[in-house]
Design an enzyme around this catalytic site. Structure first.
Site, PDB file in Angstrom:
ATOM      1  N   HIS A  43      33.671  37.342  36.105  1.00  0.00           N
ATOM      2  CA  HIS A  43      32.670  37.569  37.150  1.00  0.00           C
ATOM      3  C   HIS A  43      33.275  38.229  38.368  1.00  0.00           C
ATOM      4  CE1 HIS A  43      34.086  34.209  39.657  1.00  0.00           C
ATOM      5  NE2 HIS A  43      34.278  33.567  38.520  1.00  0.00           N
ATOM      6  N   CYS A  44      32.404  38.873  39.108  1.00  0.00           N
ATOM      7  CA  CYS A  44      32.746  39.488  40.391  1.00  0.00           C
ATOM      8  C   CYS A  44      31.511  39.336  41.280  1.00  0.00           C
ATOM      9  CB  CYS A  44      33.144  40.954  40.218  1.00  0.00           C
ATOM     10  SG  CYS A  44      31.822  42.011  39.605  1.00  0.00           S
ATOM     11  N   LYS A  45      31.468  40.008  42.379  1.00  0.00           N
ATOM     12  CA  LYS A  45      30.340  39.849  43.302  1.00  0.00           C
ATOM     13  C   LYS A  45      29.016  40.334  42.713  1.00  0.00           C
ATOM     14  CE  LYS A  45      28.510  40.861  47.848  1.00  0.00           C
ATOM     15  NZ  LYS A  45      28.652  41.543  49.109  1.00  0.00           N
ATOM     16  N   ILE A  63      28.227  36.978  40.970  1.00  0.00           N
ATOM     17  CA  ILE A  63      28.024  35.765  41.762  1.00  0.00           C
ATOM     18  C   ILE A  63      26.773  35.898  42.627  1.00  0.00           C
ATOM     19  CG2 ILE A  63      29.018  34.350  43.605  1.00  0.00           C
ATOM     20  CD1 ILE A  63      30.328  33.960  40.854  1.00  0.00           C
TER      21      ILE A  63
END
Length: 70
Positions: free
Chosen positions: A27-29, A56
């Site tokens: 995951h990342c932003k 996220i």
């Protein structure tokens, strides 16, 4: 459980430290970089890799609205 921070630009040098038979949720932003990371891991022989679609930010909006975003 737990997690490991691996920035996308360092992923190629970190793959040897990861177990190809474990399950990973990347995951990342916003989900774009993590999608590239998941694709790279899959093409490198990792069997169980999932991308957190929308990152996220989407998780905070749809699953945990109390989670702060920036």
């Amino acid at each position: 459980l737990g997690g490991t921070l691996i920035p996308l630009n360092t992923l190629p040098t970190k793959l040897a430290e990861l177990d190809k038979d474990k399950y990973y949720v990347v995951h990342c932003k916003l989900g774009g970089r993590s999608q590239r990371a998941a694709e790279f891991m899959s093409s490198s022989g990792f069997k169980y890799v999932a991308n957190l679609v929308g990152g996220i930010d989407a998780w905070a909006k749809t699953v945990d609205p109390k989670m702060p975003t920036y």
